[in-house]
Design an enzyme around this catalytic site. Structure first.
Site, mmCIF file in Angstrom:
data_model
loop_
_atom_site.group_PDB
_atom_site.id
_atom_site.type_symbol
_atom_site.label_atom_id
_atom_site.label_comp_id
_atom_site.label_asym_id
_atom_site.label_seq_id
_atom_site.Cartn_x
_atom_site.Cartn_y
_atom_site.Cartn_z
ATOM 1 N N SER A 1 9.124 2.630 4.940
ATOM 2 C CA SER A 1 7.870 1.874 4.972
ATOM 3 C C SER A 1 7.171 2.011 3.623
ATOM 4 C CB SER A 1 6.982 2.372 6.116
ATOM 5 O OG SER A 1 5.913 1.491 6.322
ATOM 6 N N ASN A 2 5.894 1.788 3.577
ATOM 7 C CA ASN A 2 5.138 1.917 2.330
ATOM 8 C C ASN A 2 3.739 2.436 2.630
ATOM 9 O OD1 ASN A 2 3.325 -0.436 2.836
ATOM 10 N ND2 ASN A 2 5.286 -1.505 2.830
ATOM 11 N N HIS A 3 2.928 2.593 1.602
ATOM 12 C CA HIS A 3 1.632 3.273 1.766
ATOM 13 C C HIS A 3 0.481 2.355 2.183
ATOM 14 C CE1 HIS A 3 3.113 7.076 0.406
ATOM 15 N NE2 HIS A 3 3.611 6.537 -0.686
#
Ligand code: CTP
Length: 406
Positions: free
Chosen positions: A221-223
């Site tokens: 995923s990402n932030h």
């Protein structure tokens, strides 16, 4: 022209749904407050509520017929009152909402006039829970109330104090004057929304990250926190739009008057977005994962001291597919997160994905990109406009984006 909260009640149509809890008696006072402010009130009692307050009391105070069962006693009469009542109301208040009624509202049950009208009403719904403390803090009730909020309902917190059981804790019906004020402010916001610049428009916003599973416990995923997308959804709703927010996993509360649909993966987000591709304006703020695991393990991948490699394949580009099937007069807006050659790359995306606008930001720049705080963006349009906005808190960035683009 400024409207005070109580003037927003004059000639407004309020449905008061009362369910079977001891606090039901307090709603008699609520009817009086609404009537005094010039509102028209109709009361729906659940069958259990009639143990606490009589239809005669509520009918006399409201000066209207009181409804209980969905099927009338006189079978030859019309049975579609649940639809007519739902369309009639400007605001539907459920007070007190018992644990039982809250659970029925979550599940879409329609076993009484109150629960049936909750499904037909097109107006805002205000839920005022009241129950014993342990019922109120039970995880089932907590989850149910959170679900109602996610569904776009307004939910007041119960008050702390002495309860009918003799216990002291949170669970009391909010004060009738607090319910009155909340009702007035919802009606005021609704009447402003009807006249807002986006009234009658459907706006689809995506927000947050997507997650691509590797095995049952791990994902890529990402932030992204979802803040920028949620603020844009909030601003669009304030401008009177019907807003659908398709959200990846975030810790944020659903903005008022926004319908939120939760998704996890890019494929799920794509599917839901396509179900709403009739929107007048689509703003893809989500930080969609660009890659997904080529194969997802059904079991947890065990560590065995060996290095592993992960085969990735590209996800579907949701924005590009929206651009390829763009409807006439539809406004399509994308976001670009670029660390180098921002303007040139964003302009490339604008053309490639057939967008009307692209919002460029640089995650490496101080005070921009992911996170709850500020952002600094540049807006680029298909017609060549370039609007550089200063660094601002994200709610102000959202306002400025909608102001410039819409
Ligand atoms: N987007 C999308 N579907 C994807 C990836 C991105 O709809 N699978 C959308 C994002 O919501 C955003 C826009 O595309 O509005 C730009 O995303 P970004 O990742 O910056 O650009 P890409 O086109 O993926 O290009 P690159 O990865 O080279 O930056």
């Amino acid at each position: 022209m400024n409207q005070s909260p109580s003037t927003s009640l004059r000639a407004r149509r309020i449905l008061l749904g009362v369910s079977g809890g001891i606090a039901a008696y307090k709603t008699a006072e609520l009817i009086r407050l609404f009537k005094k402010a010039g509102a028209e009130v109709k009361v729906l009692l659940t069958p259990d509520a009639t143990r606490f307050v009589t239809p005669l009391t509520m009918g006399t105070l409201s000066e209207n017929e009181v409804f209980i069962e969905i099927f009338p006693e006189n079978e030859s009469g019309s049975w579609t009152k649940h639809v007519a009542l739902g369309l009639w109301a400007d605001l539907f208040i459920v007070a007190p909402a018992t644990a039982q009624t809250v659970s029925k509202l979550v599940n879409g049950a329609c076993d009484s006039m109150l629960t049936a009208v909750a499904l037909t009403a097109r107006c805002p719904l205000l839920v005022c829970p009241a129950m014993d403390h342990d019922m109120y803090i039970h995880p089932a009730t907590v989850q149910n109330l959170a679900q109602l909020r996610t569904n776009g309902l307004h939910v007041m917190d119960a008050e702390h104090g002495e309860l009918a059981s003799g216990l002291v804790g949170q669970g009391r019906l909010p004060d009738t004057s607090a319910i009155f004020d909340q009702a007035a402010s919802i009606l005021l916001a609704a009447s402003r929304a009807k006249t807002g610049p986006l009234a009658g428009k459907k706006v689809l916003v995506t927000a947050g990250p997507t997650r691509e599973a590797i095995d049952p416990v791990r994902y890529i995923s990402n932030h992204s926190t979802g803040t920028m997308g949620y603020e844009i959804a909030r601003s669009a709703a304030r401008r009177g739009a019907e807003v659908v927010l398709v959200s990846g996993p975030t810790a944020l509360e659903t903005p008022e008057k926004v319908r939120r649909i939760d998704v996890v993966s890019t494929a799920e987000m794509h599917q839901v977005v396509m179900e709403h591709d009739d929107a007048d304006i689509i703003i893809m703020v989500a930080a969609v994962a660009d890659f997904t695991a080529a194969s997802v393990s059904n079991t947890k991948i065990k560590k065995d001291g060996q290095s592993k490699s992960l085969q990735l394949e590209p996800t579907i580009d949701i924005l590009a597919s929206l651009g390829a099937s763009k409807k006439p007069d539809q406004l399509l807006i994308g976001f670009a997160l670029e660390t180098d050659n921002g303007v040139a790359n964003a302009q490339g995306k604008l053309k490639r994905k057939n967008l009307d606008w692209i919002v460029l930001n640089n995650p490496k720049e101080e005070g921009a990109g992911f996170g709850p705080g500020t952002n600094r963006v540049t807006l680029l349009s298909m017609s060549g406009a370039v609007i550089e906005l200063p660094k601002m808190p994200k709610d102000e960035v959202a306002e400025a984006i909608l102001e410039s683009i819409v």
